[in-house]
Design a protein around this motif. Sequence first.
Motif, PDB file in Angstrom:
ATOM      1  N   TYR A  64       0.816  -1.215   0.000  1.00  0.00           N
ATOM      2  CA  TYR A  64       0.000   0.000   0.000  1.00  0.00           C
ATOM      3  C   TYR A  64       0.848   1.262   0.000  1.00  0.00           C
ATOM      4  O   TYR A  64       0.400   2.336  -0.387  1.00  0.00           O
ATOM      5  CB  TYR A  64      -0.926   0.012   1.225  1.00  0.00           C
ATOM      6  CG  TYR A  64      -2.105  -0.914   1.040  1.00  0.00           C
ATOM      7  CD1 TYR A  64      -3.205  -0.507   0.299  1.00  0.00           C
ATOM      8  CD2 TYR A  64      -2.090  -2.204   1.564  1.00  0.00           C
ATOM      9  CE1 TYR A  64      -4.277  -1.362   0.091  1.00  0.00           C
ATOM     10  CE2 TYR A  64      -3.161  -3.062   1.358  1.00  0.00           C
ATOM     11  CZ  TYR A  64      -4.252  -2.633   0.617  1.00  0.00           C
ATOM     12  OH  TYR A  64      -5.307  -3.468   0.412  1.00  0.00           O
ATOM     13  N   ILE A 101      -4.863   0.048  -7.351  1.00  0.00           N
ATOM     14  CA  ILE A 101      -5.823  -0.557  -6.427  1.00  0.00           C
ATOM     15  C   ILE A 101      -6.354  -1.869  -6.998  1.00  0.00           C
ATOM     16  O   ILE A 101      -6.459  -2.879  -6.285  1.00  0.00           O
ATOM     17  CB  ILE A 101      -6.979   0.439  -6.150  1.00  0.00           C
ATOM     18  CG1 ILE A 101      -6.456   1.594  -5.276  1.00  0.00           C
ATOM     19  CG2 ILE A 101      -8.167  -0.253  -5.499  1.00  0.00           C
ATOM     20  CD1 ILE A 101      -7.447   2.724  -5.054  1.00  0.00           C
ATOM     21  N   GLU A 102      -6.644  -1.861  -8.289  1.00  0.00           N
ATOM     22  CA  GLU A 102      -7.161  -3.070  -8.936  1.00  0.00           C
ATOM     23  C   GLU A 102      -6.167  -4.228  -8.776  1.00  0.00           C
ATOM     24  O   GLU A 102      -6.517  -5.353  -8.451  1.00  0.00           O
ATOM     25  CB  GLU A 102      -7.414  -2.754 -10.411  1.00  0.00           C
ATOM     26  CG  GLU A 102      -8.288  -3.744 -11.137  1.00  0.00           C
ATOM     27  CD  GLU A 102      -9.439  -4.245 -10.266  1.00  0.00           C
ATOM     28  OE1 GLU A 102      -9.533  -5.464 -10.094  1.00  0.00           O
ATOM     29  OE2 GLU A 102     -10.212  -3.418  -9.706  1.00  0.00           O
ATOM     30  N   ARG A 126      -6.155  -5.563  -5.239  1.00  0.00           N
ATOM     31  CA  ARG A 126      -7.333  -6.397  -4.975  1.00  0.00           C
ATOM     32  C   ARG A 126      -7.136  -7.804  -5.521  1.00  0.00           C
ATOM     33  O   ARG A 126      -7.466  -8.792  -4.876  1.00  0.00           O
ATOM     34  CB  ARG A 126      -8.581  -5.779  -5.587  1.00  0.00           C
ATOM     35  CG  ARG A 126      -9.038  -4.512  -4.871  1.00  0.00           C
ATOM     36  CD  ARG A 126     -10.200  -3.858  -5.603  1.00  0.00           C
ATOM     37  NE  ARG A 126     -11.358  -4.756  -5.611  1.00  0.00           N
ATOM     38  CZ  ARG A 126     -12.546  -4.442  -5.095  1.00  0.00           C
ATOM     39  NH1 ARG A 126     -12.725  -3.264  -4.537  1.00  0.00           N
ATOM     40  NH2 ARG A 126     -13.544  -5.307  -5.144  1.00  0.00           N
ATOM     41  N   ARG A 127      -6.573  -7.870  -6.721  1.00  0.00           N
ATOM     42  CA  ARG A 127      -6.373  -9.195  -7.324  1.00  0.00           C
ATOM     43  C   ARG A 127      -5.310  -9.983  -6.571  1.00  0.00           C
ATOM     44  O   ARG A 127      -5.419 -11.180  -6.357  1.00  0.00           O
ATOM     45  CB  ARG A 127      -5.989  -9.043  -8.801  1.00  0.00           C
ATOM     46  CG  ARG A 127      -7.152  -8.507  -9.629  1.00  0.00           C
ATOM     47  CD  ARG A 127      -6.855  -8.505 -11.106  1.00  0.00           C
ATOM     48  NE  ARG A 127      -5.614  -7.802 -11.403  1.00  0.00           N
ATOM     49  CZ  ARG A 127      -5.355  -7.217 -12.567  1.00  0.00           C
ATOM     50  NH1 ARG A 127      -6.264  -7.226 -13.539  1.00  0.00           N
ATOM     51  NH2 ARG A 127      -4.213  -6.623 -12.782  1.00  0.00           N
ATOM     52  N   GLU A 152      -4.487  -9.685  -3.395  1.00  0.00           N
ATOM     53  CA  GLU A 152      -5.001 -10.114  -2.092  1.00  0.00           C
ATOM     54  C   GLU A 152      -6.021 -11.245  -2.244  1.00  0.00           C
ATOM     55  O   GLU A 152      -6.059 -12.174  -1.431  1.00  0.00           O
ATOM     56  CB  GLU A 152      -5.609  -8.913  -1.360  1.00  0.00           C
ATOM     57  CG  GLU A 152      -4.546  -7.892  -0.980  1.00  0.00           C
ATOM     58  CD  GLU A 152      -5.079  -6.729  -0.142  1.00  0.00           C
ATOM     59  OE1 GLU A 152      -6.306  -6.602   0.006  1.00  0.00           O
ATOM     60  OE2 GLU A 152      -4.246  -5.938   0.361  1.00  0.00           O
ATOM     61  N   ARG A 153      -6.805 -11.167  -3.282  1.00  0.00           N
ATOM     62  CA  ARG A 153      -7.747 -12.252  -3.601  1.00  0.00           C
ATOM     63  C   ARG A 153      -6.954 -13.567  -3.736  1.00  0.00           C
ATOM     64  O   ARG A 153      -7.342 -14.611  -3.234  1.00  0.00           O
ATOM     65  CB  ARG A 153      -8.445 -11.861  -4.911  1.00  0.00           C
ATOM     66  CG  ARG A 153      -9.217 -12.915  -5.634  1.00  0.00           C
ATOM     67  CD  ARG A 153     -10.687 -12.854  -5.253  1.00  0.00           C
ATOM     68  NE  ARG A 153     -11.010 -14.116  -4.604  1.00  0.00           N
ATOM     69  CZ  ARG A 153     -12.147 -14.374  -4.004  1.00  0.00           C
ATOM     70  NH1 ARG A 153     -13.074 -13.447  -3.907  1.00  0.00           N
ATOM     71  NH2 ARG A 153     -12.356 -15.556  -3.461  1.00  0.00           N
ATOM     72  N   LYS A 185      -5.734  -6.646   7.867  1.00  0.00           N
ATOM     73  CA  LYS A 185      -5.191  -5.350   7.467  1.00  0.00           C
ATOM     74  C   LYS A 185      -5.460  -4.309   8.550  1.00  0.00           C
ATOM     75  O   LYS A 185      -6.601  -3.989   8.830  1.00  0.00           O
ATOM     76  CB  LYS A 185      -5.806  -4.923   6.131  1.00  0.00           C
ATOM     77  CG  LYS A 185      -5.649  -6.022   5.062  1.00  0.00           C
ATOM     78  CD  LYS A 185      -5.839  -5.553   3.642  1.00  0.00           C
ATOM     79  CE  LYS A 185      -7.229  -5.129   3.307  1.00  0.00           C
ATOM     80  NZ  LYS A 185      -7.453  -5.088   1.834  1.00  0.00           N
ATOM     81  N   ASP A 200     -11.584   1.518  -1.231  1.00  0.00           N
ATOM     82  CA  ASP A 200     -11.630   0.658  -2.413  1.00  0.00           C
ATOM     83  C   ASP A 200     -10.954  -0.693  -2.206  1.00  0.00           C
ATOM     84  O   ASP A 200     -11.048  -1.573  -3.054  1.00  0.00           O
ATOM     85  CB  ASP A 200     -10.980   1.372  -3.604  1.00  0.00           C
ATOM     86  CG  ASP A 200     -11.839   2.539  -4.074  1.00  0.00           C
ATOM     87  OD1 ASP A 200     -12.965   2.675  -3.553  1.00  0.00           O
ATOM     88  OD2 ASP A 200     -11.391   3.293  -4.954  1.00  0.00           O
ATOM     89  N   THR A 201     -10.225  -0.838  -1.109  1.00  0.00           N
ATOM     90  CA  THR A 201      -9.562  -2.134  -0.899  1.00  0.00           C
ATOM     91  C   THR A 201     -10.135  -2.845   0.324  1.00  0.00           C
ATOM     92  O   THR A 201      -9.591  -3.861   0.741  1.00  0.00           O
ATOM     93  CB  THR A 201      -8.035  -1.956  -0.721  1.00  0.00           C
ATOM     94  OG1 THR A 201      -7.806  -1.025   0.335  1.00  0.00           O
ATOM     95  CG2 THR A 201      -7.382  -1.470  -1.990  1.00  0.00           C
ATOM     96  N   SER A 202     -11.209  -2.298   0.885  1.00  0.00           N
ATOM     97  CA  SER A 202     -11.879  -2.998   1.978  1.00  0.00           C
ATOM     98  C   SER A 202     -12.853  -4.000   1.371  1.00  0.00           C
ATOM     99  O   SER A 202     -14.032  -3.709   1.199  1.00  0.00           O
ATOM    100  CB  SER A 202     -12.627  -1.992   2.854  1.00  0.00           C
ATOM    101  OG  SER A 202     -11.914  -1.774   4.043  1.00  0.00           O
ATOM    102  N   THR A 203     -12.334  -5.141   1.018  1.00  0.00           N
ATOM    103  CA  THR A 203     -13.177  -6.132   0.343  1.00  0.00           C
ATOM    104  C   THR A 203     -13.747  -7.092   1.373  1.00  0.00           C
ATOM    105  O   THR A 203     -13.315  -7.116   2.524  1.00  0.00           O
ATOM    106  CB  THR A 203     -12.329  -6.926  -0.660  1.00  0.00           C
ATOM    107  OG1 THR A 203     -11.231  -7.506   0.054  1.00  0.00           O
ATOM    108  CG2 THR A 203     -11.795  -6.024  -1.745  1.00  0.00           C
TER     109      THR A 203
END
Lengths: 510, 510
Positions: B109, B130-131, B134-135, B137-138, B149, B200-203
Amino acid sequence: MFESAELPHAIDDATYKKQVTRLRADLLDAQYELLEKPGLALVVLVNGVDAAGKGEAINVLNEWLDPRHVKSHAFGVSTFEEVQRPRMWRYWMSLPPKGEIGILFGNWYEGPIWRRVHNVTGEAELGKDIERIRRFERMLVDENAPLLKLWFHLSKKQQKKRLASLEKNKLTAWRVTKLDWEKHAQYNRYRKVSERVLRDTSTGEAPWNVIDGSDPNYCSITVGNAVLGALCRHLEAARQVERAAKRTPKKEIAEAASAKAKAVMAPLVQTVDTARLLRDLPFKERLSKAKYATKIQLVQGELAHRVRSPKMKDHAVVVVFEGVDAAGKGGAIRRITSALDTRIYSVIPIAAPTDEEKAHPYLWRFWRHLPPRGRFVIYDRSWYGRVLVERVEGLAEEAAWMRAYTEINEFEEELVDHGIIVVKLWLAITKDEQLKRFKERETTAFKQYKITPEDWRNRKRWDDYVDAASEMIDRTSTESAPWTIIEANDKHLARVRAIETITSRLDKLL
Amino acid sequence: MFESAELPHAIDDATYKKQVTRLRADLLDAQYELLEKPGLALVVLVNGVDAAGKGEAINVLNEWLDPRHVKSHAFGVSTFEEVQRPRMWRYWMSLPPKGEIGILFGNWYEGPIWRRVHNVTGEAELGKDIERIRRFERMLVDENAPLLKLWFHLSKKQQKKRLASLEKNKLTAWRVTKLDWEKHAQYNRYRKVSERVLRDTSTGEAPWNVIDGSDPNYCSITVGNAVLGALCRHLEAARQVERAAKRTPKKEIAEAASAKAKAVMAPLVQTVDTARLLRDLPFKERLSKAKYATKIQLVQGELAHRVRSPKMKDHAVVVVFEGVDAAGKGGAIRRITSALDTRIYSVIPIAAPTDEEKAHPYLWRFWRHLPPRGRFVIYDRSWYGRVLVERVEGLAEEAAWMRAYTEINEFEEELVDHGIIVVKLWLAITKDEQLKRFKERETTAFKQYKITPEDWRNRKRWDDYVDAASEMIDRTSTESAPWTIIEANDKHLARVRAIETITSRLDKLL
């Protein structure tokens, strides 16, 4: 050294074909036996003059052996990450794991020869380089990673002819560069230096094989045979050890083991009074909690200042913590790290090795964590495990821990030569204090994990541990990497002293 | 995101002491269960504003957990060796192995936020960063390395107060640097950017926990509880999977397995005609031995020239060889390497993973061998194993190989973005040609090692392999990293074509 390689050698195509078929089958058989034999690797060094077929030899070996178990490494000018670490780091990191064959091209011989040829070093420094190489290779042999050293030779005339003929042919001209000709011009000087290096590093356990590179067929066959010979020799030696072990009656083994167990704790030679020193530490000083609260911040601040010095960028710091169970290593380490920028330090706890680590010489797993310049690494227990727990518990062969003293001293010398500041701390507590801490651990829920049956077992051998520690301190406290014994019955004092010791080493060496 | 963290939170010392004892014991229990549970790790991210207690949190965790199984990493400005590799390399290399807890401080980050705060990137580029996160961390979650986090927060006023009070005290003044004040001046901008990134990264699978850093007691307890909560959640999920497996009757498992085996080879969606393409390759062209002898040297020379281009120092090359058994991968690789300076290339044969490799996410063992700039790495088989042999032989879960297509594309995209030239070669041979080569291997002494019962078993599933390969080529041939299918019934032609393909990619991209 090169005379016999300059006699004409050649193998005609028909003979070559006939020999190769057999040779390849034999090589593969030997390679597969190596894979199955536990704990044996082969290191092949490829050196010599340019255009003498070194590259071709690597290709031939990759073709003839099963390439999945051959690792080739070639070393040129050091990369950024390599110059950050001691010289030998990149070679350590390229050693083949057990079962595999490592081909190292442009290895630890390249630098010393190059530096001497270009007068960067004198004869005396070359002598020192050679001495280091001998000790390093000795260690490899001891660690069951014997060496096959191949030197590819061409006379000056032959080299010239070879380069010219490659250059003349449109299809092969790209193989010759300007650098090749520049190096050709220095042939005589290079030959003279190499000759000395080869002579002085042709030891009984790792002799050089000089190979005439003038005929490709001869060269390939000779390389193949040399590898086959080395494999067979080492496999046979391993088989003999196995057979000897089988032949020895069980009773004899038991007797030998018991005799050994007694002998293990007898010091190698009568040493000075470190043992008494460790036993008779006064343990008088104390630091009250109130004074500690101020003092610790003060010494942390001083350490922080030193570490921020611009001079640190040319250095790195390695701190080693050793001591019996419950000596307070973890607590002291946390007081150090809380004075450091999180981005510059790592703490390496030394526990059981992984299988990659077990497949390499003993010191490999410590080499892999060495800091680049500007960084700080703290080892929570260390390479000294070999002469402490491994010795006392019989986990290492006697020969292995006996030679470890020298290996460790040489290892640390390399770190120091590279500008790494080595700080070694022995946290000493009394047997009573340990008992108190063990009991406290047993009764505090969140400390129970720190106490295991193993700790109680180790405690029974307290005296053996003290003896081993004393001998270790005697044998490995060197001027450039001395041990500091810290009385640690008082935790507060120990933490302050540990930080002060590091700071004063930085003061002295930065 | 930060509102609730700015409400006053505080825990008095007595409450703290009472809570900590219990919390520490629970944390250790959970940590030990993690160690014993096969194949589960926890990644803890520590981010947030300065002076909000990030460093203290790491110290607390190292004190409360068994530090032997906690690995902390902090990342600052990239080191030389790090800038040589794609951005994510250093984070990949710091992922905790299974059973361990990795604390990553100043992680993936840090860069995106810093770059946006300093206007190095715009909103659109931040969106792309950010995209990617996300990928990534997925993937970690899918690979059983879930994330916790933690974002440490202080209001601007609180931060100022904290810095000033540290600075005022002689004992703690060293903790505040000029940089801290510089960053304080940028607080509002930093907060704005962070807020977007956190939102945007709080999935669902990896939400942020914002922690109020104003009270040390509250902060420590909250961090401890967060780690405990994350451990318990993941352990409970793992236990549920175990229980479900136990409850399912054996018959049902067998039926499901058989249904799955059939489904595995059904393409994910009806794809284009790659399958037919692979089956109907013309295999007409031939290259005579005489022509080959000249041609190969010519293409080797061309490749050598390209690689010597000064532009290569900003790039690296990754070549991937895939193909059925006996397709001629080894032979082709040797023709490439003999055109290269031995010092710039490595060949990485992909065989069974070591235990360190098995303890990390799937792609870890390929990341670790990535070349620095200026170098050439050839993978003899590769990450595509997951969607080839592992898929066909049922070695990977269906879900694992299905998501591998995306993970692989993203991995290669990162390489390409870093300036690495990715060349992927599929050596195609016919079923008859394979049979011919297998038989030849069986009758030639030095080729026998290349043929095992496994090869014959694989051959029986020829069609499944072709289907898997077709789908792989369809799904992973991207503009920046396309597949090249090389007809390899004629070995000579295949070698020439492989080298030509690499050369033409270099021509296009250098």
